[in-house]
Design a protein around this motif. Sequence first.
Motif, PDB file in Angstrom:
ATOM      1  N   VAL A  82       3.675  -4.112  -7.469  1.00  0.00           N
ATOM      2  CA  VAL A  82       3.062  -4.674  -6.270  1.00  0.00           C
ATOM      3  C   VAL A  82       2.754  -3.532  -5.310  1.00  0.00           C
ATOM      4  CG1 VAL A  82       3.337  -6.278  -4.344  1.00  0.00           C
ATOM      5  CG2 VAL A  82       4.405  -6.793  -6.560  1.00  0.00           C
ATOM      6  N   GLY A  83       1.524  -3.542  -4.798  1.00  0.00           N
ATOM      7  CA  GLY A  83       1.110  -2.524  -3.841  1.00  0.00           C
ATOM      8  C   GLY A  83       0.603  -3.172  -2.567  1.00  0.00           C
ATOM      9  N   SER A  84       0.701  -2.455  -1.463  1.00  0.00           N
ATOM     10  CA  SER A  84       0.180  -2.904  -0.181  1.00  0.00           C
ATOM     11  C   SER A  84      -0.713  -1.813   0.376  1.00  0.00           C
ATOM     12  CB  SER A  84       1.314  -3.190   0.800  1.00  0.00           C
ATOM     13  OG  SER A  84       2.114  -4.252   0.321  1.00  0.00           O
ATOM     14  N   ALA A  85      -1.885  -2.209   0.852  1.00  0.00           N
ATOM     15  CA  ALA A  85      -2.852  -1.246   1.371  1.00  0.00           C
ATOM     16  C   ALA A  85      -2.738  -1.131   2.880  1.00  0.00           C
ATOM     17  CB  ALA A  85      -4.266  -1.668   0.994  1.00  0.00           C
TER      18      ALA A  85
ATOM     19  N   CYS B  97      -6.327  -5.826   1.992  1.00  0.00           N
ATOM     20  CA  CYS B  97      -5.209  -5.289   2.761  1.00  0.00           C
ATOM     21  C   CYS B  97      -4.438  -6.376   3.502  1.00  0.00           C
ATOM     22  CB  CYS B  97      -5.698  -4.239   3.753  1.00  0.00           C
ATOM     23  SG  CYS B  97      -6.830  -4.866   5.011  1.00  0.00           S
ATOM     24  N   PHE B  98      -4.994  -7.585   3.556  1.00  0.00           N
ATOM     25  CA  PHE B  98      -4.313  -8.666   4.263  1.00  0.00           C
ATOM     26  C   PHE B  98      -3.102  -9.191   3.491  1.00  0.00           C
ATOM     27  CE2 PHE B  98      -8.704  -9.848   6.169  1.00  0.00           C
ATOM     28  CZ  PHE B  98      -8.587  -8.842   7.119  1.00  0.00           C
ATOM     29  N   THR B  99      -3.061  -8.974   2.173  1.00  0.00           N
ATOM     30  CA  THR B  99      -1.953  -9.463   1.346  1.00  0.00           C
ATOM     31  C   THR B  99      -1.532  -8.388   0.352  1.00  0.00           C
ATOM     32  OG1 THR B  99      -3.480 -10.404  -0.268  1.00  0.00           O
ATOM     33  CG2 THR B  99      -2.691 -11.884   1.459  1.00  0.00           C
ATOM     34  N   ALA B 100      -0.286  -8.458  -0.082  1.00  0.00           N
ATOM     35  CA  ALA B 100       0.207  -7.550  -1.124  1.00  0.00           C
ATOM     36  C   ALA B 100      -0.535  -7.855  -2.428  1.00  0.00           C
ATOM     37  CB  ALA B 100       1.710  -7.722  -1.301  1.00  0.00           C
ATOM     38  N   GLN B 101      -0.805  -6.825  -3.211  1.00  0.00           N
ATOM     39  CA  GLN B 101      -1.560  -6.966  -4.456  1.00  0.00           C
ATOM     40  C   GLN B 101      -0.653  -6.666  -5.652  1.00  0.00           C
ATOM     41  OE1 GLN B 101      -4.884  -7.921  -4.488  1.00  0.00           O
ATOM     42  NE2 GLN B 101      -4.575  -8.182  -2.289  1.00  0.00           N
TER      43      GLN B 101
ATOM     44  N   VAL C  68      10.146  -3.661  -2.411  1.00  0.00           N
ATOM     45  CA  VAL C  68      10.873  -4.932  -2.334  1.00  0.00           C
ATOM     46  C   VAL C  68      10.220  -5.976  -3.239  1.00  0.00           C
ATOM     47  CG1 VAL C  68      11.524  -6.830  -0.805  1.00  0.00           C
ATOM     48  CG2 VAL C  68      11.770  -4.465  -0.032  1.00  0.00           C
ATOM     49  N   LEU C  69       8.901  -6.154  -3.104  1.00  0.00           N
ATOM     50  CA  LEU C  69       8.216  -7.167  -3.920  1.00  0.00           C
ATOM     51  C   LEU C  69       8.155  -6.774  -5.394  1.00  0.00           C
ATOM     52  CD1 LEU C  69       5.334  -8.300  -1.540  1.00  0.00           C
ATOM     53  CD2 LEU C  69       7.506  -9.441  -2.014  1.00  0.00           C
ATOM     54  N   THR C  70       8.041  -5.473  -5.677  1.00  0.00           N
ATOM     55  CA  THR C  70       8.044  -5.027  -7.075  1.00  0.00           C
ATOM     56  C   THR C  70       9.408  -5.309  -7.702  1.00  0.00           C
ATOM     57  OG1 THR C  70       6.375  -3.339  -6.668  1.00  0.00           O
ATOM     58  CG2 THR C  70       7.758  -3.038  -8.609  1.00  0.00           C
ATOM     59  N   ALA C  71      10.487  -5.059  -6.977  1.00  0.00           N
ATOM     60  CA  ALA C  71      11.832  -5.327  -7.498  1.00  0.00           C
ATOM     61  C   ALA C  71      12.019  -6.819  -7.753  1.00  0.00           C
ATOM     62  CB  ALA C  71      12.895  -4.812  -6.531  1.00  0.00           C
TER      63      ALA C  71
END
Length: 186
Positions: free
Chosen positions: A100-103, A123-127, A165-168
Amino acid sequence: MTKIMVFVALGAFGFTFALVPMYRIACEKVFGIRLERGVAEADRGGHAVSDRMVTVQFDGSVNSKLPWDFKPNQLSMKVRPGEQYETTYHARNATDRAIVGSASPSVAPARASGYFNKTECFCFTAQTLQAGEVREMPVRFIVDPNLPADVETITLSYTFFKNDVLTARLQQGAVSKTPSSPLAAP
């Protein structure tokens, strides 16, 4: 009962006509976007104000902790302030696991940032990109016609960061769903 139905129908009919001015007010007051009306005014040189063109440059990078490839599909475009445009960025997860990435966007020069309005942006949401996934990510934007006259070029830049955090959570969810895993929840 018939009177109530007539009033409801008339109210709905009136409401539909009120939507256009309400949309205009919302754009101007909430998002800072000024929607032009009618024919463009002429400046002292006799040129229509709407003839102004601004160059928007695009840039993209990733933080060193994020194993993605990320870049704009076009490096620049000429835009007319007050009109909506769209461009895309190319992202690819170069690993064998979901991440998960965030711009984080930025606009330069800094004084142009208040005049650059993104109406749709990744960029408004995590990808979340699955292992090896490739995705085209759109950005829709409007340059405000009130952009200072001496600003001729705007640079929109994104840096993608790994959202640890979201990737985990994503990877824990994948592990707990695997019944043969010794880490699986009972």
